[in-house]
Design a protein around this motif. Structure first.
Motif, PDB file in Angstrom:
ATOM      1  N   PHE A  42      24.330  54.761  32.092  1.00  0.00           N
ATOM      2  CA  PHE A  42      25.184  55.730  32.773  1.00  0.00           C
ATOM      3  C   PHE A  42      26.233  56.322  31.846  1.00  0.00           C
ATOM      4  O   PHE A  42      26.533  55.771  30.787  1.00  0.00           O
ATOM      5  CB  PHE A  42      25.851  55.107  34.007  1.00  0.00           C
ATOM      6  N   THR A  43      26.729  57.460  32.283  1.00  0.00           N
ATOM      7  CA  THR A  43      27.879  58.099  31.653  1.00  0.00           C
ATOM      8  C   THR A  43      28.926  58.300  32.746  1.00  0.00           C
ATOM      9  O   THR A  43      28.598  58.327  33.930  1.00  0.00           O
ATOM     10  CB  THR A  43      27.533  59.477  31.041  1.00  0.00           C
ATOM     11  N   ILE A  44      30.177  58.422  32.317  1.00  0.00           N
ATOM     12  CA  ILE A  44      31.244  58.644  33.284  1.00  0.00           C
ATOM     13  C   ILE A  44      32.027  59.900  32.930  1.00  0.00           C
ATOM     14  O   ILE A  44      32.081  60.316  31.773  1.00  0.00           O
ATOM     15  CB  ILE A  44      32.207  57.450  33.394  1.00  0.00           C
ATOM     16  N   VAL A  45      32.613  60.468  33.960  1.00  0.00           N
ATOM     17  CA  VAL A  45      33.517  61.605  33.813  1.00  0.00           C
ATOM     18  C   VAL A  45      34.801  61.220  34.529  1.00  0.00           C
ATOM     19  O   VAL A  45      34.766  60.890  35.725  1.00  0.00           O
ATOM     20  CB  VAL A  45      32.926  62.887  34.441  1.00  0.00           C
ATOM     21  N   PRO A  46      35.927  61.205  33.821  1.00  0.00           N
ATOM     22  CA  PRO A  46      37.188  60.864  34.486  1.00  0.00           C
ATOM     23  C   PRO A  46      37.629  61.975  35.432  1.00  0.00           C
ATOM     24  O   PRO A  46      37.396  63.160  35.169  1.00  0.00           O
ATOM     25  CB  PRO A  46      38.178  60.713  33.328  1.00  0.00           C
ATOM     26  N   LEU A  47      38.234  61.582  36.527  1.00  0.00           N
ATOM     27  CA  LEU A  47      38.827  62.529  37.470  1.00  0.00           C
ATOM     28  C   LEU A  47      40.336  62.392  37.350  1.00  0.00           C
ATOM     29  O   LEU A  47      40.868  61.286  37.454  1.00  0.00           O
ATOM     30  CB  LEU A  47      38.379  62.210  38.904  1.00  0.00           C
ATOM     31  N   LYS A  48      41.011  63.524  37.118  1.00  0.00           N
ATOM     32  CA  LYS A  48      42.465  63.493  36.900  1.00  0.00           C
ATOM     33  C   LYS A  48      43.150  64.499  37.812  1.00  0.00           C
ATOM     34  O   LYS A  48      42.589  65.541  38.144  1.00  0.00           O
ATOM     35  CB  LYS A  48      42.783  63.821  35.440  1.00  0.00           C
ATOM     36  N   ASP A  49      44.387  64.162  38.171  1.00  0.00           N
ATOM     37  CA  ASP A  49      45.186  65.094  38.966  1.00  0.00           C
ATOM     38  C   ASP A  49      45.782  66.158  38.037  1.00  0.00           C
ATOM     39  O   ASP A  49      45.604  66.092  36.812  1.00  0.00           O
ATOM     40  CB  ASP A  49      46.253  64.342  39.773  1.00  0.00           C
ATOM     41  N   PRO A  50      46.482  67.166  38.574  1.00  0.00           N
ATOM     42  CA  PRO A  50      47.030  68.233  37.735  1.00  0.00           C
ATOM     43  C   PRO A  50      47.992  67.745  36.641  1.00  0.00           C
ATOM     44  O   PRO A  50      48.159  68.405  35.622  1.00  0.00           O
ATOM     45  CB  PRO A  50      47.754  69.146  38.736  1.00  0.00           C
ATOM     46  N   GLU A  51      48.592  66.582  36.841  1.00  0.00           N
ATOM     47  CA  GLU A  51      49.503  66.028  35.837  1.00  0.00           C
ATOM     48  C   GLU A  51      48.758  65.187  34.793  1.00  0.00           C
ATOM     49  O   GLU A  51      49.371  64.632  33.893  1.00  0.00           O
ATOM     50  CB  GLU A  51      50.600  65.179  36.500  1.00  0.00           C
ATOM     51  N   GLY A  52      47.443  65.068  34.935  1.00  0.00           N
ATOM     52  CA  GLY A  52      46.644  64.331  33.966  1.00  0.00           C
ATOM     53  C   GLY A  52      46.491  62.849  34.257  1.00  0.00           C
ATOM     54  O   GLY A  52      45.947  62.116  33.445  1.00  0.00           O
ATOM     55  N   ARG A  53      46.958  62.412  35.416  1.00  0.00           N
ATOM     56  CA  ARG A  53      46.808  60.992  35.791  1.00  0.00           C
ATOM     57  C   ARG A  53      45.427  60.747  36.380  1.00  0.00           C
ATOM     58  O   ARG A  53      44.906  61.561  37.134  1.00  0.00           O
ATOM     59  CB  ARG A  53      47.877  60.594  36.798  1.00  0.00           C
ATOM     60  N   MET A  54      44.865  59.600  36.049  1.00  0.00           N
ATOM     61  CA  MET A  54      43.549  59.227  36.554  1.00  0.00           C
ATOM     62  C   MET A  54      43.579  59.045  38.070  1.00  0.00           C
ATOM     63  O   MET A  54      44.452  58.359  38.593  1.00  0.00           O
ATOM     64  CB  MET A  54      43.067  57.930  35.902  1.00  0.00           C
ATOM     65  N   THR A  55      42.608  59.659  38.753  1.00  0.00           N
ATOM     66  CA  THR A  55      42.469  59.484  40.198  1.00  0.00           C
ATOM     67  C   THR A  55      41.150  58.810  40.553  1.00  0.00           C
ATOM     68  O   THR A  55      40.948  58.408  41.686  1.00  0.00           O
ATOM     69  CB  THR A  55      42.553  60.836  40.930  1.00  0.00           C
ATOM     70  N   GLY A  56      40.260  58.705  39.586  1.00  0.00           N
ATOM     71  CA  GLY A  56      38.967  58.081  39.826  1.00  0.00           C
ATOM     72  C   GLY A  56      37.982  58.470  38.746  1.00  0.00           C
ATOM     73  O   GLY A  56      38.369  58.972  37.683  1.00  0.00           O
ATOM     74  N   MET A  57      36.709  58.246  39.027  1.00  0.00           N
ATOM     75  CA  MET A  57      35.635  58.556  38.084  1.00  0.00           C
ATOM     76  C   MET A  57      34.387  58.980  38.828  1.00  0.00           C
ATOM     77  O   MET A  57      34.180  58.578  39.969  1.00  0.00           O
ATOM     78  CB  MET A  57      35.265  57.329  37.255  1.00  0.00           C
ATOM     79  N   VAL A  58      33.584  59.765  38.128  1.00  0.00           N
ATOM     80  CA  VAL A  58      32.240  60.079  38.589  1.00  0.00           C
ATOM     81  C   VAL A  58      31.292  59.546  37.531  1.00  0.00           C
ATOM     82  O   VAL A  58      31.526  59.732  36.333  1.00  0.00           O
ATOM     83  CB  VAL A  58      32.020  61.603  38.754  1.00  0.00           C
TER      84      VAL A  58
END
Length: 147
Positions: A105-121
């Protein structure tokens, strides 16, 4: 090529999620599944309505859960992962029926507008057959090697 309208991206995203043979799974920063596509249903055996809202632990063998939890937490805190740039990670996984499988698998980080991690896909592929073929070939080669 003309610029695509936002609606076109939404249609495209839905088509990719629904039609991908690979599993596409999203999780929030606590490791709770928020997206589970039909490919994930096929590979892991959990229907989407059972998987969404559950911990990623449903696909992680019990003995690997502590290591996964540490790694996941570290990525959520730092926003950095060596697997976020297209590198493939190969690991054992688990189907709903308890069968062990091998996935990449590969992952893509999910970030909010401030660049903080909110999760992953993650995009995951079942490579069990290929892994077993390689193990068989290695055993055969080892049996032929007199040294």
């Amino acid at each position: 090529m003309p610029n695509a309208m936002p609606h076109d991206f939404e249609v495209l995203a839905r088509a990719i999620l629904a039609g991908a043979s690979d599993a596409i799974i999203a999780a929030d920063r606590d490791g709770v599944i928020t997206l589970w596509n039909p490919g994930a249903e096929r590979i892991f055996g959990h229907p989407a309505d059972e998987a969404v809202g559950q911990s990623l632990d449903i696909i992680i063998p019990e003995r690997l859960r502590p290591a996964h939890s540490r790694g996941f937490s570290e990525v959520m805190q730092t926003g950095e992962s060596r697997y976020g740039t297209g590198d493939l990670l190969s690991v054992p996984s688990m189907r709903r029926d308890g069968q062990r499988i091998s996935i990449e698998f590969t992952i893509v980080p999910l970030k909010d507008p401030e660049g903080r991690m909110t999760g992953m896909v993650a995009t995951l592929r079942d490579v069990t057959a290929r892994f077993e073929e390689l193990k068989t070939l290695r055993r055969r080669l080892a049996a032929l090697d007199p040294g």
